[in-house]
Design an enzyme around this catalytic site. Structure first.
Site, PDB file in Angstrom:
ATOM      1  N   SER A  40      29.076 -17.503   6.163  1.00 29.58           N
ATOM      2  CA  SER A  40      27.670 -17.208   5.892  1.00 29.58           C
ATOM      3  C   SER A  40      27.049 -18.468   5.283  1.00 29.58           C
ATOM      4  CB  SER A  40      27.536 -16.008   4.952  1.00 29.58           C
ATOM      5  OG  SER A  40      28.070 -16.296   3.689  1.00 29.58           O
ATOM      6  N   HIS A 151      32.033 -11.090   6.172  1.00 25.85           N
ATOM      7  CA  HIS A 151      33.457 -11.298   5.922  1.00 25.85           C
ATOM      8  C   HIS A 151      34.294 -10.065   6.245  1.00 25.85           C
ATOM      9  CE1 HIS A 151      32.190 -14.530   2.761  1.00 25.85           C
ATOM     10  NE2 HIS A 151      32.014 -14.916   4.008  1.00 25.85           N
ATOM     11  N   GLU A 160      29.949  -9.536  -1.117  1.00 23.93           N
ATOM     12  CA  GLU A 160      31.084  -9.660  -2.035  1.00 23.93           C
ATOM     13  C   GLU A 160      30.926  -8.761  -3.249  1.00 23.93           C
ATOM     14  OE1 GLU A 160      31.554 -13.829  -2.915  1.00 23.93           O
ATOM     15  OE2 GLU A 160      31.316 -14.343  -0.803  1.00 23.93           O
ATOM     16  N   GLU A 203      38.193 -12.948   2.554  1.00 20.74           N
ATOM     17  CA  GLU A 203      38.525 -13.495   1.234  1.00 20.74           C
ATOM     18  C   GLU A 203      39.595 -12.663   0.524  1.00 20.74           C
ATOM     19  OE1 GLU A 203      34.853 -14.357  -0.840  1.00 20.74           O
ATOM     20  OE2 GLU A 203      34.415 -16.000   0.555  1.00 20.74           O
ATOM     21  N   ASP A 238      27.822 -10.795  -4.715  1.00 18.86           N
ATOM     22  CA  ASP A 238      27.164 -11.811  -3.887  1.00 18.86           C
ATOM     23  C   ASP A 238      26.571 -11.068  -2.698  1.00 18.86           C
ATOM     24  OD1 ASP A 238      26.217 -13.839  -2.351  1.00 18.86           O
ATOM     25  OD2 ASP A 238      28.159 -14.775  -1.926  1.00 18.86           O
ATOM     26  N   GLU A 279      24.385 -12.912  -6.913  1.00 17.45           N
ATOM     27  CA  GLU A 279      24.213 -14.139  -6.122  1.00 17.45           C
ATOM     28  C   GLU A 279      23.395 -13.865  -4.864  1.00 17.45           C
ATOM     29  OE1 GLU A 279      27.976 -16.074  -5.448  1.00 17.45           O
ATOM     30  OE2 GLU A 279      27.277 -16.915  -3.552  1.00 17.45           O
ATOM     31  N   ASP A 306      23.066 -19.786  -4.064  1.00 12.09           N
ATOM     32  CA  ASP A 306      24.099 -20.355  -3.179  1.00 12.09           C
ATOM     33  C   ASP A 306      23.406 -20.920  -1.934  1.00 12.09           C
ATOM     34  OD1 ASP A 306      26.186 -20.895  -1.441  1.00 12.09           O
ATOM     35  OD2 ASP A 306      26.791 -18.821  -1.162  1.00 12.09           O
ATOM     36  N   LYS A 329      29.625 -25.533  -4.323  1.00 11.49           N
ATOM     37  CA  LYS A 329      30.598 -25.629  -3.225  1.00 11.49           C
ATOM     38  C   LYS A 329      30.594 -27.081  -2.748  1.00 11.49           C
ATOM     39  CE  LYS A 329      29.936 -20.993  -1.195  1.00 11.49           C
ATOM     40  NZ  LYS A 329      29.042 -20.239  -0.282  1.00 11.49           N
ATOM     41  N   HIS A 357      35.060 -21.323  -3.898  1.00 11.27           N
ATOM     42  CA  HIS A 357      35.779 -21.528  -2.633  1.00 11.27           C
ATOM     43  C   HIS A 357      34.826 -21.230  -1.471  1.00 11.27           C
ATOM     44  CE1 HIS A 357      36.821 -16.968  -2.178  1.00 11.27           C
ATOM     45  NE2 HIS A 357      35.587 -17.169  -2.529  1.00 11.27           N
ATOM     46  N   LYS A 380      34.745 -18.765  -8.450  1.00 13.58           N
ATOM     47  CA  LYS A 380      34.785 -17.682  -7.468  1.00 13.58           C
ATOM     48  C   LYS A 380      35.907 -18.024  -6.504  1.00 13.58           C
ATOM     49  CE  LYS A 380      31.485 -16.862  -4.245  1.00 13.58           C
ATOM     50  NZ  LYS A 380      30.327 -16.245  -3.542  1.00 13.58           N
TER      51      LYS A 380
HETATM   52  P1  PGA Z   1      30.951 -18.459   2.919  1.00 15.10           P
HETATM   53  O1  PGA Z   1      30.796 -17.281   1.883  1.00 15.10           O
HETATM   54  O2  PGA Z   1      32.015 -19.352   2.451  1.00 15.10           O
HETATM   55  O3  PGA Z   1      31.262 -17.722   4.184  1.00 15.10           O
HETATM   56  O4  PGA Z   1      29.605 -19.149   2.977  1.00 15.10           O
HETATM   57  C1  PGA Z   1      30.861 -17.456   0.513  1.00 15.10           C
HETATM   58  C2  PGA Z   1      29.546 -17.197  -0.163  1.00 15.10           C
HETATM   59  O5  PGA Z   1      28.547 -16.791   0.458  1.00 15.10           O
HETATM   60  O6  PGA Z   1      29.470 -17.414  -1.361  1.00 15.10           O
HETATM   61 ZN    ZN Z   2      27.270 -16.736  -1.545  1.00 14.87          ZN
END
Ligand code: PGA
Ligand code: ZN
Length: 413
Positions: A40, A151, A160, A203, A238, A279, A306, A329, A357, A380
């Protein structure tokens, strides 16, 4: 620091897609780093370079390997002393604002391998912390025990569902709490919905066929209570809302709702479940809606950017009034130095920082050392299951043996 050999290779990530790994040889020692990959992903993330050829359905990374080989000649001809200097060289070689020439994945593998080479025999977190002039602190795990959205492939729209062991005194205790709750949750889900409800998403969190958010939160909270952790554990979400946004409305829990209705939806959820972190509650251009919710939740929960902020100092400043925490990230921006700059920018705005991650991960646990060095107090890292996730927990458990203390959770002011 003199780098004598650079070896790039194509390896597989946790979803079985190709990704780049690089080895640096420094004084006859090998230092290795690998690149994660999102599902995503935010539109404003730096460019992840893929081959687009038939091999691996277009996902091969042979182009990044060719770039590393070309850069290797130039790198070996130079001597670098600091991470800033090395990353500055990489940025200059790429020369584009989005890293589209060489690819953020190419730059990141090199940047992280350099950090490991720079640390040499020293612990990575200790070397990074020294450069940052910080006292290392272990982060609290934000454990994604139930997966939805992209996911999972279930009707659940929120991506999440995390538990946060806020009352833990040590990282080992935090890990134990998270693991116990994860297993109770799995058992309860299987009992209620049948064996397939225990299957896991990208995840490592379970991915039961639930219809709505409250069902998921109730199931998780029951597992928390079963273990006697209701005073020591909190929830976090999230939403990854860009994924359920379409032309002005959000499709969640079987209904199309407006941004104002979604705001109220989150406030109601907070009233009931007291989550401490939320998030990407809106899609990735919704600076205003983010800001309204951040104000309404101030002192109660942090609002984390994010896809909105993509670890980019420029976007973070744009989101100054929109969030109260940054999701960091490294592959969203492409170099370690720029990730440090993103964390610094967020801190200067009074935000919290959560290292993260990606849903596509490797065995590389760099982010565990990174979060410890930044002393940001939050990481995370998925469920406490599946090798690419446990690699991060396990590295933090090793760091704890050095006597590094866990940072306690606090909300941004
Ligand atoms: P992604 O998901 O690594 O697939 O982007 C993680 C997130 O959205 O925080
Ligand atoms: Zn996110």
């Amino acid at each position: 620091m003199k780098i004598t050999a650079i070896t790039p290779r194509q390896i597989l990530d946790s979803r079985g897609n190709p990704t780049l790994e690089v080895d640096f040889s420094v004084q006859n020692q090998v230092y290795r780093a690998a690149v994660p990959s999102g599902a995503s992903t935010g539109t404003h993330e730096a460019v992840e370079l893929r081959d687009g050829k038939p091999a691996y359905h277009g996902k091969g990374v042979q182009k990044t390997i060719a770039h590393v080989k070309k850069l290797a000649k130039k790198i070996k001809a130079k001597t670098f002393t600091t991470q800033n200097q090395f990353d500055g060289f990489l940025l200059q070689q790429d020369g584009t604002p989005t890293k589209k020439k060489l690819g953020a994945n190419t730059l990141l593998a090199l940047s992280l391998a350099f950090a490991r080479g720079h640390a040499g025999k020293k612990r990575l977190y200790a070397d990074l912390a020294e450069a940052l002039k910080k006292t290392p602190r272990l982060p609290l795990p934000f454990a994604n025990v139930l997966n939805g959205g992209r996911h999972a492939g279930t009707p659940l729209k929120i991506q999440e569902f995390m538990v946060v062991p806020v009352g833990a005194k040590t990282f080992s205790e935090a890990t134990q709490m998270v693991s116990e709750v994860y297993h109770s949750l799995k058992k309860d889900a299987v009992q209620k919905f049948g064996a397939s409800a225990g299957n896991v998403g990208d995840e490592g969190g379970i991915a039961p066929p639930l219809q709505n958010t409250r069902q998921a939160l109730d199931l998780i909270w029951r597992a928390v209570e079963e273990n006697g952790y209701s005073q020591k554990m909190a929830l976090a979400l999230d939403c990854a809302a860009s994924e359920f946004y379409e032309r002005g409305t959000y499709y969640v829990d079987g209904k199309h709702i407006t941004p104002a209705e979604l705001t109220q939806y989150y406030l109601d959820l907070h009233g009931q479940y007291r989550f401490i972190s939320l998030e990407d509650p809106f899609h990735e251009e919704s600076f205003t809606e983010f800001g309204v919710l951040t104000r309404l939740l101030r002192g109660k929960a942090q609002v984390v950017g994010d896809d909105l902020t993509v670890t980019n100092p420029r976007r973070i400043l744009q989101a100054k009034k929109s969030c109260s925490a940054l999701l960091l990230k490294v592959n969203q921006i492409g170099t370690l130095s720029e990730s440090f700059a993103a964390a610094k920018t967020a801190e200067s705005l009074g935000w919290n920082v959560m290292v993260s991650h990606r849903s596509g991960e490797t065995e590389d646990a760099f982010i565990s050392d990174l979060a410890t060095a930044l002393a940001c107090g939050q990481i995370k890292l998925g469920a406490p299951a599946r090798g690419e996730r446990t690699a991060k927990y396990n590295q933090l458990l090793r760091i704890e043996e050095d006597g590094v203390k866990l940072k306690l959770f606090s909300l941004p002011h």
